[in-house]
Design a protein around this motif. Structure first.
Motif, PDB file in Angstrom:
ATOM      1  N   ASP A  79     -14.359 -49.124 -28.084  1.00 18.68           N
ATOM      2  CA  ASP A  79     -14.764 -50.455 -27.125  1.00 18.68           C
ATOM      3  C   ASP A  79     -16.107 -50.521 -27.069  1.00 18.68           C
ATOM      4  OD1 ASP A  79     -11.915 -50.368 -26.717  1.00 18.68           O
ATOM      5  OD2 ASP A  79     -11.919 -49.129 -24.767  1.00 18.68           O
ATOM      6  N   SER A 268      -8.302 -46.680 -18.422  1.00 17.29           N
ATOM      7  CA  SER A 268      -7.355 -47.863 -17.726  1.00 17.29           C
ATOM      8  C   SER A 268      -6.936 -47.585 -16.308  1.00 17.29           C
ATOM      9  CB  SER A 268      -5.847 -47.963 -18.623  1.00 17.29           C
ATOM     10  OG  SER A 268      -5.317 -46.768 -18.453  1.00 17.29           O
ATOM     11  N   GLU A 269      -6.971 -46.367 -15.870  1.00 13.30           N
ATOM     12  CA  GLU A 269      -6.806 -45.952 -14.539  1.00 13.30           C
ATOM     13  C   GLU A 269      -8.059 -45.545 -13.775  1.00 13.30           C
ATOM     14  OE1 GLU A 269      -3.148 -44.176 -13.505  1.00 13.30           O
ATOM     15  OE2 GLU A 269      -2.023 -44.916 -15.325  1.00 13.30           O
ATOM     16  N   PRO A 271     -11.312 -44.954 -14.916  1.00 16.10           N
ATOM     17  CA  PRO A 271     -12.538 -45.115 -15.974  1.00 16.10           C
ATOM     18  C   PRO A 271     -13.881 -44.210 -15.510  1.00 16.10           C
ATOM     19  CG  PRO A 271     -12.391 -47.099 -14.626  1.00 16.10           C
ATOM     20  CD  PRO A 271     -11.233 -46.008 -14.380  1.00 16.10           C
ATOM     21  N   LYS A 313      -3.289 -45.904 -24.521  1.00 15.99           N
ATOM     22  CA  LYS A 313      -4.365 -46.536 -23.611  1.00 15.99           C
ATOM     23  C   LYS A 313      -4.703 -45.448 -22.445  1.00 15.99           C
ATOM     24  CE  LYS A 313      -2.979 -51.492 -23.926  1.00 15.99           C
ATOM     25  NZ  LYS A 313      -4.105 -51.550 -24.965  1.00 15.99           N
ATOM     26  N   LYS A 315      -5.761 -42.874 -19.720  1.00 17.32           N
ATOM     27  CA  LYS A 315      -6.058 -43.391 -18.106  1.00 17.32           C
ATOM     28  C   LYS A 315      -7.580 -42.881 -17.873  1.00 17.32           C
ATOM     29  CE  LYS A 315      -1.810 -41.236 -16.605  1.00 17.32           C
ATOM     30  NZ  LYS A 315      -1.196 -40.314 -15.635  1.00 17.32           N
ATOM     31  N   THR A 317     -11.896 -42.263 -19.557  1.00 19.14           N
ATOM     32  CA  THR A 317     -12.652 -42.653 -20.403  1.00 19.14           C
ATOM     33  C   THR A 317     -12.589 -41.547 -21.499  1.00 19.14           C
ATOM     34  OG1 THR A 317     -13.868 -44.381 -19.093  1.00 19.14           O
ATOM     35  CG2 THR A 317     -14.929 -43.270 -21.154  1.00 19.14           C
TER      36      THR A 317
END
Length: 458
Positions: A79, A268-269, A271, A313, A315, A317
């Motif tokens: 990303d 996603s949860e 970061p 994805k 949770k 980073t």
């Protein structure tokens, strides 16, 4: 870094729901299939080793390697990709080293096969000619300290073959490489020759970092291949007045700027919870740096690519770090840890691959017992892949800086170690020495562990 952990750990178990085990088994099977079928690790390693080659901190190849790292992280689907600057040492080997036996005999002996140790000073343009004093250990050096002045000290301390895990042999012997020059200089030695840190059946010398104690003069230091170490030792037994001529051309230049190359998948949860995974991008200048540590770098990048390819994805980073300057300064790991501490980052785990790209056997860990017990409860998920050891103590050098700064739980991929020190820091650490299948199994093992830590936390 191989330290602590409680023997009682093996008695601690954490029950895992059968339903979770089944879903996790399927997830790991998908990861394994993706990596073993579509991995880019081997082709990335080919590019790094053959297009960039040896990439010592401060060299032009270091800059090329950083650009390579930025490119492969972007291609893997990170990303965000960015560089973290740090000052690194700039040691230059210079022209080829020369060490010759000077003998009253008339037989011809080719120059001995040696490499200057990293960070060593040079001998000066005239070189050094002096008698040789062989010592078997630091205790032997102390016993012979009155004989040292004006001589070249030859440390003939062999790897201990009885250790099954060869990193134990390395840990036992490496002090002679690291401290040998200053301990001999204390008593007036002019230079040191150190038996290479290997039990390889060849005559390749193995370089590696040495460190000076500023209380004593800085003298040149070289590593010698094992066959020539035996030759030198045998000649000394029958010719006590033999001399060596030693010339090295290395020097230390002012520090320069290097970079940790970093790529992230944003959580996603959670970061702000960070899982670090990496290897070191630098290598020695005398080889392609394939096993040390090109394999660790490409395995780390492959983890990111596989997650992206499967649409995982996370949770938390996941941060891939290709560390600068592990070999002769650890400045990259220090910078990464210092910045994480300054920013108040929350690092829940850090994993490193820096023990070669051979067949994975498990992982070593340094963390509280209850956290490792949680990881051990996942061990059955890895047994179908012949990855089984989750109880050894340890962790990588670069992530060790994070452990020291923040107390971050850390681990290291633990491949089979039997062949590693055949080529560690030597000219034969090349792309051809890496097996594609073994490399990919290591990448999958890392991906599987990080998948579970991200899913369940520690």
């Amino acid at each position: 870094m191989r330290n602590y952990l409680l023997p009682a750990l093996l008695a601690v178990t954490i029950p895992v729901c059968a339903q979770h085990q089944e879903s996790d088994s399927l997830a790991l099977r998908q990861l394994a299939t993706e990596v073993l079928t579509h991995s880019k690790a081997y082709s990335n390693l080919r590019d790094l080793t053959q297009q960039v080659g040896g990439r010592l901190a401060g060299s032009p190849q270091m800059v090329k390697a950083e650009k390579w790292g930025e490119k492969v992280l972007k291609e893997a689907g990170a990303d965000t990709v960015y560089m973290q600057a740090c000052q690194v040492p700039h040691w230059v080997r210079g022209a080829k080293e020369e060490v010759r036996i000077i003998s009253r005999r008339r037989d011809f002996i080719p120059p001995l096969n040696v490499l200057a140790l990293g960070n060593s000073v040079g001998s000066g343009p005239a070189g050094i000619t002096a008698p040789v004093l062989e010592v078997s250990s630091f205790d032997d050096l102390e016993a012979k300290k009155d004989q040292v002045k004006g001589k070249i000290v030859f440390y003939n301390y062999a790897f201990k073959p009885e250790f099954i895990r060869t990193f134990e042999s390395y840990g036992d012997a490496v002090r002679y490489r690291g401290q040998g020059a200053s301990r001999a200089a204390k008593y007036g030695a002019l230079a040191v020759v150190v038996r290479s840190m290997t039990h390889g059946a060849n005559n390749l010398p193995h370089t590696g970092a040495m460190h000076y104690n500023d209380s004593f003069p800085k003298i040149p230091a070289v590593a010698i291949g094992l066959e020539d170490a035996e030759l030198l030792s045998n000649r000394l037994k029958g010719e006590s007045d033999m001399k060596l001529y030693l010339k090295t051309n290395c020097k230390m230049l002012p520090d320069t700027t290097g970079h940790n190359v970093i790529g992230e998948i944003r959580g996603s949860e959670f970061p702000d919870q960070i899982i670090t995974v990496g290897g070191h991008l630098d290598s020695w200048d005398v080889n392609q740096g394939a096993h040390d540590d090109g394999t660790g770098c490409v395995q780390s990048v492959e983890l990111l690519r596989a997650f992206k390819a499967l649409g995982i994805k996370p949770k938390r980073t996941i941060r891939i770090v290709l560390f600068a300057n592990e070999e002769n300064g650890t400045r990259g790991g220090q910078k990464y840890a210092a910045e994480a501490k300054a920013k108040g980052e929350h690092h829940i785990f850090a994993l490193e691959s820096d023990a070669g790209g051979f067949t994975p056997r498990g992982f070593s860990f340094t963390m509280p017992a209850e956290k490792q017990a949680k990881i051990i409860s996942w061990a059955p998920l890895f047994r179908p892949y012949d990855v089984y050891d989750f109880t050894s103590a340890g962790g990588g050098v670069d992530v060790g800086e994070l452990y020291e700064a923040l107390g971050t739980p850390m681990g290291e991929l633990m491949p089979d170690s039997q062949r590693y020190f055949d080529l560690h820091h030597a000219a034969n650490d090349t792309f051809e020495a890496v097996n594609k299948r073994e490399l990919e199994l290591g990448a999958f093992s890392m991906a599987g562990l990080i998948y579970l830590i991200d899913k369940y936390g520690l």
